[in-house]
Design an enzyme around this catalytic site. Structure first.
Site, PDB file in Angstrom:
ATOM      1  N   GLY A  59     -51.654  38.801 -35.708  1.00  0.00           N
ATOM      2  CA  GLY A  59     -52.333  37.599 -35.245  1.00  0.00           C
ATOM      3  C   GLY A  59     -53.253  37.005 -36.291  1.00  0.00           C
ATOM      4  CB  CYS A  60     -55.734  34.316 -35.843  1.00  0.00           C
ATOM      5  SG  CYS A  60     -54.648  33.190 -34.948  1.00  0.00           S
ATOM      6  CG  PHE A  61     -57.213  40.222 -37.028  1.00  0.00           C
ATOM      7  CD1 PHE A  61     -56.804  41.218 -37.900  1.00  0.00           C
ATOM      8  CD2 PHE A  61     -56.845  40.314 -35.695  1.00  0.00           C
ATOM      9  CE1 PHE A  61     -56.036  42.289 -37.457  1.00  0.00           C
ATOM     10  CE2 PHE A  61     -56.083  41.380 -35.231  1.00  0.00           C
ATOM     11  CZ  PHE A  61     -55.673  42.371 -36.121  1.00  0.00           C
TER      12      PHE A  61
END
Length: 285
Positions: A59-61
């Site tokens: 995901g985004c991290f």
């Protein structure tokens, strides 16, 4: 998409691709065996014994995660040159609106496609390798009381995302602690004195972080420009912002790649809620 980004990065690096020792590939867009790391190795014609690391569904991290892993590999393997590629095609999340999952519409409105690549190493070769930023310190943490704030599931229907409306509040509540841990050893407490590369999960997150820390609007300029131009490209976003910042810094005649400043921070936020922190030192232009 990942191949195009990698070819550009290798060309700018200026070394033959045979010097690449490690490959980290990150995507949330699908799962295959053999993985996208294998496919990219073949597409680029890398040596078959390049050490590969495939990261799926982070995901985004994960833009922060790949930098942290690349830093560890470069520091612990003499002469290592790590090719890092983040490639995201968010069509896998696209579906019609649903009365029961209105939160997924937020993600679909924000998400975009993109790929970014860079080379990470230690002890650059003078006159040949020109570093852009130096990674000084990294950390990963799970924000307390944040379980379920952001989650995704790969099912027959594709990748479904669910976001709680208080995600911006959770991020802004926990960012101060992350900054103190990162910058107290450097005696830095004025966060307007550093440059900022924050994953642009959405305008509301950036607004609340600015408000919480009293940041000047220009601190998030590069971040907001990437969000406006490309959308939320998950893991690739922070690498796009790094590129945007060093190019604008050069165009404006500033003294360093970090908007003329020496120290900076890169933040990744994503499922968990997980926060990745990277302390950066800019390079003189």
């Amino acid at each position: 998409l990942g191949k195009e980004a990698a070819v550009k990065a290798i060309k700018e690096w200026g070394q033959p691709k045979s010097k690449i020792t490690h490959l980290i590939f990150c995507t949330t867009s699908g799962v295959d065996m053999p993985g996208a790391d294998y496919q990219l190795t073949k597409l680029l014609g890398l040596r078959p014994y390049v050490k590969r690391y495939m990261m799926y569904q982070q995901g985004c991290f994960a833009g922060g995660t790949v930098l942290r892993l690349a830093k560890d590999l470069a520091e612990n393997n003499k002469g290592a040159r790590v090719l890092v590629v983040c490639s995201e095609v968010t069509a896998v999340t696209f579906r019609g609106p649903s009365d029961t999952h209105l939160d997924s519409l937020v993600g679909q409105a924000l998400f975009g496609d993109g790929a970014a690549a860079l080379i990470v190493g230690s002890d650059p070769i003078p006159e040949i390798e020109k570093p852009i930023f130096e990674m000084v310190w990294t950390a990963q943490t799970i924000a307390p009381d944040s379980e379920g704030a952001i989650d995704g599931h790969l099912r027959e229907a594709g990748l479904t995302f669910h976001l709680l409306k208080d995600v911006p509040g959770i991020v802004s509540k926990n960012i101060d602690k992350a900054l103190v841990e990162a910058f107290q050893p450097l005696n830095i407490s004025d966060y307007n004195s550093i440059f900022w590369i924050a994953h642009p999960g959405g305008p509301a997150i950036l607004d609340q972080v600015e408000q919480k820390l009293g940041l000047k609007p220009e601190k998030m300029k590069a971040t907001r420009e990437v969000l406006s131009e490309y959308g939320n490209m998950s893991s690739a976003c922070v690498l796009f912002i790094l590129d945007e910042m060093r190019k604008k810094s050069a165009q404006q005649g500033l003294k360093t790649t970090g908007e003329g400043l020496d120290w900076g921070v890169l933040f990744g936020f994503g499922p968990g809620l997980t926060i990745e922190t990277v302390v950066l030192h800019s390079v003189a232009l």
